[in-house]
Scaffold this motif. Structure first.
Motif, PDB file in Angstrom:
ATOM      1  N   THR A  23     -10.596 -40.472  34.658  1.00 22.39           N
ATOM      2  CA  THR A  23      -9.451 -39.574  34.805  1.00 22.39           C
ATOM      3  C   THR A  23      -9.839 -38.179  35.262  1.00 22.39           C
ATOM      4  OG1 THR A  23      -9.588 -38.889  32.490  1.00 22.39           O
ATOM      5  CG2 THR A  23      -8.180 -40.792  33.000  1.00 22.39           C
ATOM      6  N   LEU A  24     -11.138 -37.871  35.240  1.00 22.75           N
ATOM      7  CA  LEU A  24     -11.657 -36.533  35.565  1.00 22.75           C
ATOM      8  C   LEU A  24     -11.037 -35.459  34.681  1.00 22.75           C
ATOM      9  CD1 LEU A  24     -11.903 -36.695  39.451  1.00 22.75           C
ATOM     10  CD2 LEU A  24     -13.714 -37.011  37.766  1.00 22.75           C
ATOM     11  N   LYS A  25     -10.879 -35.796  33.406  1.00 26.02           N
ATOM     12  CA  LYS A  25     -10.359 -34.855  32.420  1.00 26.02           C
ATOM     13  C   LYS A  25     -11.347 -34.773  31.272  1.00 26.02           C
ATOM     14  CE  LYS A  25      -5.601 -35.114  33.596  1.00 26.02           C
ATOM     15  NZ  LYS A  25      -4.751 -33.989  33.572  1.00 26.02           N
ATOM     16  N   TYR A  26     -11.379 -33.596  30.616  1.00 30.66           N
ATOM     17  CA  TYR A  26     -12.255 -33.421  29.471  1.00 30.66           C
ATOM     18  C   TYR A  26     -11.636 -34.061  28.239  1.00 30.66           C
ATOM     19  CZ  TYR A  26     -15.198 -30.254  32.084  1.00 30.66           C
ATOM     20  OH  TYR A  26     -16.054 -29.727  33.001  1.00 30.66           O
ATOM     21  N   VAL A  27     -12.453 -34.824  27.506  1.00 27.29           N
ATOM     22  CA  VAL A  27     -12.005 -35.569  26.332  1.00 27.29           C
ATOM     23  C   VAL A  27     -12.916 -35.200  25.173  1.00 27.29           C
ATOM     24  CG1 VAL A  27     -11.665 -37.879  25.391  1.00 27.29           C
ATOM     25  CG2 VAL A  27     -11.210 -37.449  27.799  1.00 27.29           C
ATOM     26  N   TYR A  28     -12.311 -34.971  23.993  1.00 31.59           N
ATOM     27  CA  TYR A  28     -13.103 -34.684  22.795  1.00 31.59           C
ATOM     28  C   TYR A  28     -13.976 -35.882  22.445  1.00 31.59           C
ATOM     29  CZ  TYR A  28     -10.151 -30.627  21.872  1.00 31.59           C
ATOM     30  OH  TYR A  28      -9.501 -29.433  21.961  1.00 31.59           O
ATOM     31  N   THR A  29     -15.196 -35.590  21.989  1.00 28.72           N
ATOM     32  CA  THR A  29     -16.112 -36.667  21.622  1.00 28.72           C
ATOM     33  C   THR A  29     -16.357 -36.736  20.129  1.00 28.72           C
ATOM     34  OG1 THR A  29     -17.979 -35.183  22.023  1.00 28.72           O
ATOM     35  CG2 THR A  29     -17.301 -36.630  23.832  1.00 28.72           C
ATOM     36  N   THR A  30     -16.023 -35.674  19.398  1.00 25.37           N
ATOM     37  CA  THR A  30     -16.277 -35.643  17.958  1.00 25.37           C
ATOM     38  C   THR A  30     -15.046 -35.138  17.226  1.00 25.37           C
ATOM     39  OG1 THR A  30     -17.148 -33.397  18.067  1.00 25.37           O
ATOM     40  CG2 THR A  30     -18.742 -35.189  18.253  1.00 25.37           C
ATOM     41  N   GLY A  31     -15.055 -35.305  15.924  1.00 23.76           N
ATOM     42  CA  GLY A  31     -13.998 -34.773  15.080  1.00 23.76           C
ATOM     43  C   GLY A  31     -12.763 -35.641  15.027  1.00 23.76           C
ATOM     44  N   ASP A  32     -11.699 -35.080  14.468  1.00 26.75           N
ATOM     45  CA  ASP A  32     -10.446 -35.811  14.309  1.00 26.75           C
ATOM     46  C   ASP A  32      -9.761 -36.082  15.643  1.00 26.75           C
ATOM     47  OD1 ASP A  32     -10.830 -35.757  11.590  1.00 26.75           O
ATOM     48  OD2 ASP A  32      -9.578 -33.978  11.283  1.00 26.75           O
ATOM     49  N   ASN A  33     -10.074 -35.297  16.658  1.00 22.87           N
ATOM     50  CA  ASN A  33      -9.433 -35.442  17.963  1.00 22.87           C
ATOM     51  C   ASN A  33     -10.242 -36.292  18.942  1.00 22.87           C
ATOM     52  OD1 ASN A  33      -7.446 -33.747  17.023  1.00 22.87           O
ATOM     53  ND2 ASN A  33      -8.368 -31.924  17.895  1.00 22.87           N
ATOM     54  N   ALA A  34     -11.221 -37.013  18.468  1.00 20.84           N
ATOM     55  CA  ALA A  34     -12.082 -37.802  19.357  1.00 20.84           C
ATOM     56  C   ALA A  34     -11.243 -38.751  20.200  1.00 20.84           C
ATOM     57  CB  ALA A  34     -13.102 -38.581  18.543  1.00 20.84           C
ATOM     58  N   GLY A  35     -11.483 -38.711  21.499  1.00 18.06           N
ATOM     59  CA  GLY A  35     -10.768 -39.563  22.436  1.00 18.06           C
ATOM     60  C   GLY A  35      -9.551 -38.900  23.055  1.00 18.06           C
ATOM     61  N   GLU A  36      -9.118 -37.778  22.509  1.00 19.27           N
ATOM     62  CA  GLU A  36      -7.952 -37.074  23.055  1.00 19.27           C
ATOM     63  C   GLU A  36      -8.386 -36.064  24.111  1.00 19.27           C
ATOM     64  OE1 GLU A  36      -5.567 -35.261  20.065  1.00 19.27           O
ATOM     65  OE2 GLU A  36      -5.525 -37.053  18.814  1.00 19.27           O
ATOM     66  N   GLU A  37      -7.497 -35.821  25.064  1.00 19.67           N
ATOM     67  CA  GLU A  37      -7.779 -34.816  26.092  1.00 19.67           C
ATOM     68  C   GLU A  37      -7.625 -33.420  25.497  1.00 19.67           C
ATOM     69  OE1 GLU A  37      -5.208 -35.352  29.411  1.00 19.67           O
ATOM     70  OE2 GLU A  37      -5.993 -37.324  29.889  1.00 19.67           O
ATOM     71  N   THR A  38      -8.482 -32.508  25.920  1.00 17.77           N
ATOM     72  CA  THR A  38      -8.358 -31.127  25.502  1.00 17.77           C
ATOM     73  C   THR A  38      -7.264 -30.440  26.319  1.00 17.77           C
ATOM     74  OG1 THR A  38      -9.507 -29.021  25.239  1.00 17.77           O
ATOM     75  CG2 THR A  38     -10.190 -30.388  27.073  1.00 17.77           C
ATOM     76  N   LEU A  39      -6.667 -29.423  25.757  1.00 20.20           N
ATOM     77  CA  LEU A  39      -5.637 -28.666  26.474  1.00 20.20           C
ATOM     78  C   LEU A  39      -6.254 -27.760  27.536  1.00 20.20           C
ATOM     79  CD1 LEU A  39      -3.377 -27.621  23.472  1.00 20.20           C
ATOM     80  CD2 LEU A  39      -2.991 -29.453  25.125  1.00 20.20           C
ATOM     81  N   TYR A  40      -7.526 -27.482  27.405  1.00 18.67           N
ATOM     82  CA  TYR A  40      -8.222 -26.543  28.291  1.00 18.67           C
ATOM     83  C   TYR A  40      -8.993 -27.319  29.357  1.00 18.67           C
ATOM     84  CZ  TYR A  40      -7.151 -23.901  24.125  1.00 18.67           C
ATOM     85  OH  TYR A  40      -6.508 -23.342  23.063  1.00 18.67           O
ATOM     86  N   GLN A  41      -8.293 -27.846  30.335  1.00 20.51           N
ATOM     87  CA  GLN A  41      -8.908 -28.679  31.365  1.00 20.51           C
ATOM     88  C   GLN A  41      -9.610 -27.868  32.445  1.00 20.51           C
ATOM     89  OE1 GLN A  41      -9.286 -31.995  31.398  1.00 20.51           O
ATOM     90  NE2 GLN A  41      -8.298 -32.093  29.408  1.00 20.51           N
ATOM     91  N   ASN A  42      -9.227 -26.611  32.604  1.00 18.54           N
ATOM     92  CA  ASN A  42      -9.849 -25.743  33.600  1.00 18.54           C
ATOM     93  C   ASN A  42      -9.648 -24.289  33.176  1.00 18.54           C
ATOM     94  OD1 ASN A  42      -7.151 -25.153  34.365  1.00 18.54           O
ATOM     95  ND2 ASN A  42      -7.171 -26.916  35.734  1.00 18.54           N
ATOM     96  N   ILE A  43     -10.285 -23.379  33.876  1.00 19.07           N
ATOM     97  CA  ILE A  43     -10.207 -21.971  33.483  1.00 19.07           C
ATOM     98  C   ILE A  43      -8.800 -21.403  33.664  1.00 19.07           C
ATOM     99  CG2 ILE A  43     -11.058 -19.651  34.010  1.00 19.07           C
ATOM    100  CD1 ILE A  43     -13.821 -20.884  34.372  1.00 19.07           C
ATOM    101  N   PRO A  44      -8.056 -21.704  34.742  1.00 20.36           N
ATOM    102  CA  PRO A  44      -6.685 -21.183  34.811  1.00 20.36           C
ATOM    103  C   PRO A  44      -5.795 -21.649  33.653  1.00 20.36           C
ATOM    104  CG  PRO A  44      -7.399 -21.814  36.987  1.00 20.36           C
ATOM    105  CD  PRO A  44      -8.459 -22.280  36.027  1.00 20.36           C
TER     106      PRO A  44
END
Length: 84
Positions: A43-64
């Protein structure tokens, strides 16, 4: 009208400082968030690898997007209630 004209340098300075802070904190938040993420090659998106959110996409996909977070955070005014 003279008061508005004399306030222009201060207003410009305010916007310059706010712009620099938004860029700084937006970039900083993006890089801090990506420390806990990996780029999903499908998907070319950042995904959490640890913690309770593991596997979910982060809201901060890019600097803008992270800069948008900084703008919303800086400009949000919250009402507090004094119940005491």
């Amino acid at each position: 009208m003279h008061a508005v004209g004399s306030a222009v340098p201060s207003i410009v300075l305010l916007f310059v400082i706010l712009s620099l802070l938004v860029i700084l904190f937006g970039a900083m938040m993006f890089y801090i968030e990506t420390l806990f993420c990996e780029l999903d090659q499908d998907t070319l998106k950042y995904v959490y690898t640890t913690g309770d959110n593991a596997g979910e996409e982060t809201l901060y996909q890019n600097i803008p997007a992270s800069m948008w977070w900084a703008i919303v955070t800086v400009t949000t005014v919250r009402k507090t209630s004094d119940s005491g």
